[in-house]
Structure formats: C-alpha cells, structure tokens
Design an enzyme around this catalytic site. Sequence first.
Site, PDB file in Angstrom:
ATOM      1  N   GLU A 166       0.785  -1.240   0.000  1.00 21.18           N
ATOM      2  CA  GLU A 166       0.000   0.000   0.000  1.00 21.18           C
ATOM      3  C   GLU A 166       0.811   1.282   0.000  1.00 21.18           C
ATOM      4  O   GLU A 166       0.654   2.139   0.888  1.00 21.18           O
ATOM      5  CB  GLU A 166      -1.001  -0.029   1.170  1.00 21.18           C
ATOM      6  N   GLU A 171      -6.559  -7.592  -1.762  1.00 21.47           N
ATOM      7  CA  GLU A 171      -7.036  -7.540  -0.374  1.00 21.47           C
ATOM      8  C   GLU A 171      -8.447  -6.989  -0.428  1.00 21.47           C
ATOM      9  O   GLU A 171      -8.706  -6.038  -1.168  1.00 21.47           O
ATOM     10  CB  GLU A 171      -6.257  -6.527   0.475  1.00 21.47           C
TER      11      GLU A 171
HETATM   12  C1  LIG Z   1       0.063   4.743   4.222  1.00 20.55           C
HETATM   13  O1  LIG Z   1      -1.031   5.269   3.623  1.00 20.55           O
HETATM   14  C2  LIG Z   1      -1.779   6.342   4.167  1.00 20.55           C
HETATM   15  C3  LIG Z   1      -1.514   7.545   3.427  1.00 20.55           C
HETATM   16  O2  LIG Z   1      -1.904   8.660   3.976  1.00 20.55           O
HETATM   17  C4  LIG Z   1      -1.677   6.654   5.563  1.00 20.55           C
HETATM   18  O3  LIG Z   1      -2.873   7.157   6.118  1.00 20.55           O
HETATM   19  C5  LIG Z   1      -1.113   5.543   6.215  1.00 20.55           C
HETATM   20  O4  LIG Z   1      -1.163   5.949   7.413  1.00 20.55           O
HETATM   21  C6  LIG Z   1       0.177   5.249   5.508  1.00 20.55           C
HETATM   22  N1  LIG Z   1       1.295   4.819   6.032  1.00 20.55           N
HETATM   23  C7  LIG Z   1       2.123   4.588   6.989  1.00 20.55           C
HETATM   24  C8  LIG Z   1       3.524   4.722   6.959  1.00 20.55           C
HETATM   25  O5  LIG Z   1       1.738   4.183   7.965  1.00 20.55           O
END
Ligand SMILES: *C1O[C@H](CO)[C@@H](O)[C@H](O)[C@H]1NC(C)=O
Length: 399
Positions: A211, A330
């Site tokens: 993701e 997913e």
């Molecule tokens: C990855 O995707 C979304 C992007 O905003 C974010 O909300 C999420 O918390 C992200 N990533 C990480 C590093 O946790």
Amino acid sequence: LNLFLTRCIPGTGTVTAPPTSTVSSTTTKSTSTVSTPPPVVTGFVKTNGQKFELNGADYTLVGLNSYWVGLMNLSPAAMVSAFGDMAAAGATTSRTWAFDEVTSDPGIAYYQIWNGATPTVNTGANGLENFDNVVAAAKANGIRLIVTLTNNWSDYGGSDVYVTQILGAGQPHDFFYSNAKVVAAYKNYVETFVKRYVNEPTILAWELMNEPRCAGSSSSASANCTPATITSWATEMSAFIKSIDSNHLVSVGDEGFFNLPGNANFLYAGGMGVDNVALTAIDTIDFGTFHMYPFSWAQTADPLGFGDDWIANHTVLVQKAFNKPVILEEFGVLESQLDQVTAYSEWYNDVITDGLAGDLIWQAGSTSVTNANDGDMVFPGTSVYTLVTQHAAALKKRG
Ligand SMILES: *C1O[C@H](CO)[C@@H](O)[C@H](O)[C@H]1NC(C)=O
Ligand SMILES: *[C@@H]1O[C@H](CO)[C@@H](O)[C@H](O)[C@H]1NC(C)=O
C-alpha cells in the site's frame, strides 16, 4: 490494510517457541506409510495475456492473505498447519510479509535491524531462516506466495524506519521513494531477500510494498510527492529485481487508486500519490493489484455498489487496457459493518463474471495466531470459509 496491531511480544498468549528446525518438504516416501506425498511444486508462475500460467496450463490465483505467518514466531509445524487450512479451502496462493524493521532485538522474529543509519539483514534462525520455514511450509501444501518486501504503514517498521534511521526524525514519508541513500538501503534489503530465493518456485511474485502512498500514518508527505514519484520509484525497483531475478513475477502492492484529477470520488482523483494505471503499465510490473475496503475508505453510502464498480473499473481500465492480469489483492468488511457472506458473495461473483484474473481475501485465520485477528480472519468451520472454498472452486472452473 492498516493493521493497528502491536508487535507480538515473547511470553504473551498465543506465541509459540521460535523454530529450531526447518520444515522438510522432501521427506522420503516410505512404502510402508499411507501418508499422502507432498504436492509437487515445480515451475515458475508466469503471465499470458490477462491470465496466469504454470507449466503451460492456466494457473488460478485465488486464496487468502496471511501477513502474520513469518512474524509470529510460529513453529514450522504451526506454519504447515496454517497453510494446510488454506489449501483445504482450495487456495493456490497466499500473500505474506517479508519485512520487519527493528532498532533493537525484539527477541522474536525480525528481518532487519538498524544501528543508526546502518541496517543489517537478519540471516539467522529468527530472520531469514525463519522465512525459509515459511516457504517450506507453503511448499509442503502446494501453496505459492506473493512476498511483500516493505510496508507503507508503520506496522512492522516499514518504510518510515528507513527514512528515520537514514535521514533523521520528522522527514516526509515519501523520501522513501526519492532519497538516494534510502533507495539504496531498500535495494540492498531486496537484493539479499531475492537472491536467497531466486530458484524457488514457491515464490509466485516479489511485491515492492504494501500500500504505497505519499503520506504515512505517523509522517506527512512532502509538497513534491505526486503519482509520478511512486511510479518512478516502482519503475526503478521493479527493473532492479528483474535484473537479479528473471524467474519471478513482480507486482507493486498498491491499493489501486486512480489518477483522474477532478473526479468527485477521492479514490479516483490521484490525491494519495497513486496512479494504478501508470503503475500497472510499467514494463517490469507483471500484473496489477488493487485493494478494497469500502468502510475504511468512506464509501459507506453504498458499500456493495462501490465494490461492484471498483472491481469493474479495474477489470476494464487496467486489466483489459494493458492485457495483463489484475488481482483484487485484499478486501474485507467487518461483520459489524456488513454481513460478510452477503458482501463477499456479491464481490466474488463480480470477479468471476467481470473476468478479473484472481483474488486474495483479507485474511486467513489460524488457531495458532489469534492475536493477529483484526476482525476479518477466516477460520475453518465458518460460513465465510465455506464461501471462500466455493469461490476457489468456481474460479478454477471459470479459468
Ligand atoms: C500509508 O497510507 C496512508 C496515506 O496517507 C496513511 O494514512 C497511512 O497511514 C500510511 N502509512 C504509513 C507509513 O503508515
Ligand atoms: C466505473 O464503473 C462504473 C460501473 O461500470 C461506471 O459507471 C463508471 O463510469 C466507471 N468509472 C470510470 C472512472 O470509468
């Protein structure tokens, strides 16, 4: 999926002892026993137009995610049993995490440890040798693996650990994709992992990241991050993997967002830094991926209908447009949000009738890892498990 899980700690509840031996999937067949020989896993899964192929025949990519199998200090026997449940449901494929970034030894399985800006891949019994057990356990059940090499989310370290360790705290999340030192460190990790399994047919695909987005959960995006940032990174990284491993497929692992600026639905408007069309078009990306969480994504007015469109859109605008397989990699709802059997029946039917290449539900349950249950685990004996089993058979029949 954002897991919101805490690392599992030694001594708590369901964690079993670290593996001390590897699983043997090549145990000699004694003529005096009646045990079934292990499934034979030979040949690498390839693509052919919009389908997957194995040794010249159709390969139906269907199954369940199991991110936890290499992270929970399972014994080799527990790993075999977890993949055995998936195989019993008719799964051909599972998707799992091949990363865990730490800054101090957690005393349980981890794959890379950081001392300041210097990472060291853990090749020991609770590192890559543990992943050897994952591969052997899948192989013993005839299951192939999509292997994801880092995380956008901060669960199990993920990309933010690279950025923080190399560049210091408070840097933008997307420097993971653009900073030369960070890119080099990730390449080093990928190279170590990939080279270890170059000749292993149990690996179906290497996946760049779970993701990817411009922003992180605990870090923001820089003003410069656009869909081109992640597409450029995926182009470089996938070409790198192909240069050291010509056997395996490569995928991105993105959620499938479209980049159609001005579209009324934010999932289609490019704002998260993802352009699923551009990512799937990359020459060194073999198949497309997308995820589907109507409730986490604020598609609550008509979650079932959103899913119908999302599946149709990826089939038409991506799979057919580029003549490459695309998988619903997913998806899930909580029973409290929507009746799971109703929702999954509808979406499975979409996959079959729209002609999408394959799918992996989030996620496989196992009696040995109840602490990884984020509410949509599928356990043997449930009505959802029965549905998953029926769907796997129906998708194989469709071909
Ligand atoms: C990855 O995707 C979304 C992007 O905003 C974010 O909300 C999420 O918390 C992200 N990533 C990480 C590093 O946790
Ligand atoms: C997505 O699919 C739906 C249903 O087929 C269609 O109405 C819509 O126009 C599609 N969206 C795009 C961006 O093509």
